[in-house]
Design an enzyme around this catalytic site. Structure first.
Site, mmCIF file in Angstrom:
data_model
loop_
_atom_site.group_PDB
_atom_site.id
_atom_site.type_symbol
_atom_site.label_atom_id
_atom_site.label_comp_id
_atom_site.label_asym_id
_atom_site.label_seq_id
_atom_site.Cartn_x
_atom_site.Cartn_y
_atom_site.Cartn_z
ATOM 1 N N ASP A 13 0.857 -1.184 0.000
ATOM 2 C CA ASP A 13 0.000 0.000 0.000
ATOM 3 C C ASP A 13 0.899 1.243 0.000
ATOM 4 O O ASP A 13 2.103 1.156 0.278
ATOM 5 C CB ASP A 13 -0.889 -0.028 1.242
ATOM 6 C CG ASP A 13 -1.918 1.087 1.251
ATOM 7 O OD1 ASP A 13 -2.439 1.420 0.174
ATOM 8 O OD2 ASP A 13 -2.194 1.626 2.335
ATOM 9 N N ASP A 15 -0.296 4.997 1.095
ATOM 10 C CA ASP A 15 -0.541 5.866 2.252
ATOM 11 C C ASP A 15 -0.493 5.053 3.539
ATOM 12 O O ASP A 15 -1.172 4.034 3.668
ATOM 13 C CB ASP A 15 -1.908 6.552 2.130
ATOM 14 C CG ASP A 15 -1.941 7.552 0.984
ATOM 15 O OD1 ASP A 15 -1.063 8.411 0.943
ATOM 16 O OD2 ASP A 15 -2.839 7.440 0.131
ATOM 17 N N ASP A 209 -1.270 -0.919 6.022
ATOM 18 C CA ASP A 209 -1.450 -0.334 7.352
ATOM 19 C C ASP A 209 -2.882 -0.483 7.853
ATOM 20 O O ASP A 209 -3.189 -0.027 8.952
ATOM 21 C CB ASP A 209 -1.085 1.155 7.322
ATOM 22 C CG ASP A 209 -2.102 1.990 6.556
ATOM 23 O OD1 ASP A 209 -2.408 1.634 5.395
ATOM 24 O OD2 ASP A 209 -2.614 2.980 7.117
#
Length: 259
Positions: A13, A15, A209
């Site tokens: 990922d 961000d 995250d």
């Protein structure tokens, strides 16, 4: 998981893993350099459909993170590929920005508000009530409803912003029609990404995250998963979910030596 094969391909990922509010996370540059030097296939994935891969390449480069455009996979690209296989040469009414409209133009779709085959909802900085009203009427008139991703909020320096999932819920409430979400956690996005780089889930890892998108998508696609604690999910949040990541690390810096 001792019985897993060595990791030969990486998906990550963006961000919360590589950057946070426009600032690189320590270790991200070293991790990406190790990937490039290793020659292993890799992709940076994002549910954000606002930008094209070339836009994101330029934005990351300005931050000192070097990711070739061909190594970036967005929910807009996954949505376009899905539509090209399901309904090639179709028409669509689109709520979204250049990342989505460019991807649809590239597969030969015609964008129209006159009897489209699909209403496609993506991310935009300014959701228009007029556009949402038009979408509701077109869906009620028979257009099929697609959304690039189910994220209900997005990050900003000022706090959370309403995102695609929240607007999709509004349209669903007004029409009674649920969209088909293409982006994470739909494993379709992971599998199309893996196919794009010629990788296999059995020898690939997903870094994210968020438990509800990144880890879940990687898990359902059959990949090894790494949860980093530099984004939206904290260590105390993990036990709230009925599934677990394969590995939990503090940040992307902890993964440099695994490449």
């Amino acid at each position: 998981m001792a019985d897993r094969r060595p990791i030969e391909s990486w998906l990550t990922d963006m961000d919360g893993v590589l950057i946070h509010e426009g600032v690189p996370i320590p270790g991200a540059d070293a991790f990406l350099k190790k990937l490039r030097d290793s020659g292993k296939p890799f992709l940076v994935l994002t549910n954000n459909s606002i930008y094209t891969a070339r836009d994101l390449h330029a934005r990351l480069t300005r931050m000192g993170l070097h990711v070739p455009a061909e190594n970036i996979w967005t929910s807009a690209l996954a949505t376009a590929q899905f539509l090209d296989k399901q309904h090639p040469g179709g028409t669509a009414y689109v709520i979204g920005e250049a990342g989505l409209t460019t991807a649809l133009h590239d597969i030969g779709y015609v964008l129209t508000d006159s009897e489209p085959d699909f209403v496609i909802l993506g991310e935009t900085r300014t959701y228009s009530f007029e556009a949402m009203t038009r979408a509701v009427r077109l869906i009620n008139g028979g257009a099929r409803f697609i959304a690039t991703n189910p994220d209900e909020t997005g990050p900003s320096a000022e706090g959370a912003l309403p995102a695609t999932g929240a607007v999709a819920a509004l349209i669903t409430k007004a029409t009674g029609k649920e969209p088909y979400f293409v982006g994470k956690p739909n494993p379709l996005m992971m599998r199309t990404g893996l196919n794009a780089i010629g990788a296999h889930s059995e020898t690939s890892a997903m870094i994210g995250d968020r438990m509800d998108t990144d880890v879940l998508a990687g898990l359902e696609a059959g990949m090894e998963t790494f949860l980093v604690l530099t984004g939206l999910t904290g260590r105390a949040d993990i036990d709230r979910y009925p599934y677990r990541p394969t590995n939990i690390v503090d940040s992307i810096a902890d993964l440099v030596d695994l490449v």
